[in-house]
Write an enzyme that holds these catalytic residues in place. Structure first.
Site, PDB file in Angstrom:
ATOM      1  N   ARG A  50      22.307  36.600  49.009  1.00 27.21           N
ATOM      2  CA  ARG A  50      23.171  35.881  48.075  1.00 27.21           C
ATOM      3  C   ARG A  50      23.407  34.463  48.567  1.00 27.21           C
ATOM      4  NH1 ARG A  50      28.477  35.740  48.442  1.00 27.21           N
ATOM      5  NH2 ARG A  50      28.664  37.802  49.399  1.00 27.21           N
ATOM      6  N   TYR A 102      21.237  21.371  23.762  1.00 22.67           N
ATOM      7  CA  TYR A 102      20.848  22.768  23.583  1.00 22.67           C
ATOM      8  C   TYR A 102      22.071  23.581  23.161  1.00 22.67           C
ATOM      9  CZ  TYR A 102      19.925  27.577  25.019  1.00 22.67           C
ATOM     10  OH  TYR A 102      19.833  28.944  25.059  1.00 22.67           O
ATOM     11  N   ASP A 173      20.308  16.900  31.867  1.00 22.10           N
ATOM     12  CA  ASP A 173      19.404  18.034  31.677  1.00 22.10           C
ATOM     13  C   ASP A 173      18.008  17.459  31.456  1.00 22.10           C
ATOM     14  OD1 ASP A 173      17.848  20.127  30.621  1.00 22.10           O
ATOM     15  OD2 ASP A 173      19.599  21.121  29.759  1.00 22.10           O
ATOM     16  N   LYS A 198      11.378  27.132  31.650  1.00 21.74           N
ATOM     17  CA  LYS A 198      10.546  26.364  30.740  1.00 21.74           C
ATOM     18  C   LYS A 198       9.349  25.735  31.466  1.00 21.74           C
ATOM     19  CE  LYS A 198      13.817  27.385  27.717  1.00 21.74           C
ATOM     20  NZ  LYS A 198      14.975  27.809  28.492  1.00 21.74           N
TER      21      LYS A 198
END
Length: 386
Positions: A50, A102, A173, A198
């Site tokens: 983690r 988005y 972004d 993406k």
């Protein structure tokens, strides 16, 4: 070690990992949750996955090198990455965002971040001056460029000047162009976000998100956040993104080449009323995009004559799937009003220009003649198939 972007995609910053003695060319998948310590007070550098894992660390170093940041952090999805960045802020803070984002980002801001006490001003960062919306409690500006889905271009340098003047963070972004075509940190941004699902991953086979920072203090805060909320990327998924990045330059160039051909086809198609792509010379954002990026990418949005025509195209393509997402080797058609932007308020959709006649296409690496032929037959069959 070469300094070119293709070498960085394959090798990152050239730093060797001392944990593997086999000489494996493909970086190993360290599929482990925990690590043994030599003794109390000593560590191998890894304690619990983690916190960090060698495969995730390798991915982070590669992307940090590509974006020319001081650190990168890999998350379980693009939305997990954006959600973690929002943890930098406190109740009562104010953030300026572009209204053309988005839909998942808008949903997060309007429902989760607002519930947590963060205030937002959604403005038109192309036509409005962000400085006019700065308040005493403003802490950041959040943009994406080109925008999703209307492909509008926000001037990163200009926005960065406003942010610096008022001691604000500029968050960009960069999913649509990737670090292959655009490097916002070099243009004045403080934080860059990617949906690595993406273009970085490029194969539509896993989810991932990346946050890249240029400041050590922000890096320290983000490292605390990622270990505390536990949304770091799993080893196998990190390996898939690493593998995808190796072909990023080849994929970006081929997809852009295809996109330019499809833009020309769409502009000559009678059924198409508008085409939105930053590489069209007479468009408003062309010169800005040309000045801040080395390419225009492979995302295209276009408008057809009617809702019925849009629905027909979506069901009539034989090669191109009707699917959400973008940036993979496969070309995909998306219907923003019911998919990516379904949760965006109707008044915002109207202001942005997202209607039931708008389609978005993420162009892949297939043969361009096959793609154009598929679109052509879908347009031609409208009204005649019934």
């Amino acid at each position: 070690m070469g300094n070119g972007i293709s070498a960085k995609c394959i090798y990152g910053n050239g730093e060797k990992f001392g944990g593997d003695k086999t000489g494996a060319i493909s970086f190993p998948i360290y599929q482990t949750a925990t690590y043994a310590h030599p003794e109390v007070g000593q560590s191998t550098g890894f304690d619990y996955s983690r916190l960090q894992n060698p495969t995730r660390e390798k991915l982070e170093k590669v992307v940090a090198a590509l974006e020319e940041g001081c650190d990168a952090l890999a998350f379980s999805s693009g939305m997990a990455a954006i959600g973690a960045v929002m943890e930098l802020f406190q109740p009562g803070d104010h953030i300026i965002t572009d209204m053309d984002l988005y839909g998942g980002s808008v949903r997060l801001f309007d429902n989760i971040s607002t519930k947590n006490g963060i205030e937002f001003s959604h403005i038109d960062c192309v036509k409005q001056n962000a400085e006019d919306f700065v308040k005493k409690n403003t802490r950041a500006i959040f943009i994406e460029t080109p925008t999703n889905p209307m492909m509008r271009v926000v001037d990163i340098r200009k926005t960065a000047q406003t942010a610096k003047k008022h001691n604000l963070l500029l968050i960009v972004d960069n999913t649509f162009l990737s670090p292959y075509f655009q490097k916002p940190l070099l243009l004045g941004a403080d934080i860059v976000i990617h949906s690595a699902t993406k273009f970085l991953g490029g194969h539509n086979d896993t989810l991932a998100g990346i946050v890249v920072v240029k400041d050590e203090k922000i890096s320290e805060r983000m490292r605390f956040i990622i270990k505390t909320i536990g949304s770091g990327l799993a080893p196998f998924d990190a390996w898939l993104i690493l593998r995808g990045i190796k072909t990023l330059p080849l994929r970006m160039e081929k997809a852009q080449e295809n996109a330019k051909a499809i833009v020309e086809f769409l502009r000559g198609e009678n059924s198409v009323t508008n085409v939105y792509y930053p590489g069209i010379e007479e468009t408003e954002g062309y010169e800005i995009c040309k000045g801040q990026a080395s390419g225009f990418g492979s995302m295209i949005t276009f408008e057809v004559q009617s809702r019925e025509m849009a629905l027909h195209v979506l069901k009539s393509t034989r090669l191109i799937p009707f699917a959400e997402s973008l940036g993979g080797v496969e070309t995909l058609l998306t219907y923003p009003i019911t998919q990516t932007h379904a949760d965006v308020p109707k008044d915002t959709l109207k202001k942005i220009g997202i209607t039931d006649k708008i389609l978005r296409i993420s162009v892949g690496i297939e043969d361009k003649d096959d793609l154009i032929g598929d679109l052509a037959q879908a347009f031609a069959s409208f009204g005649g198939e019934q």
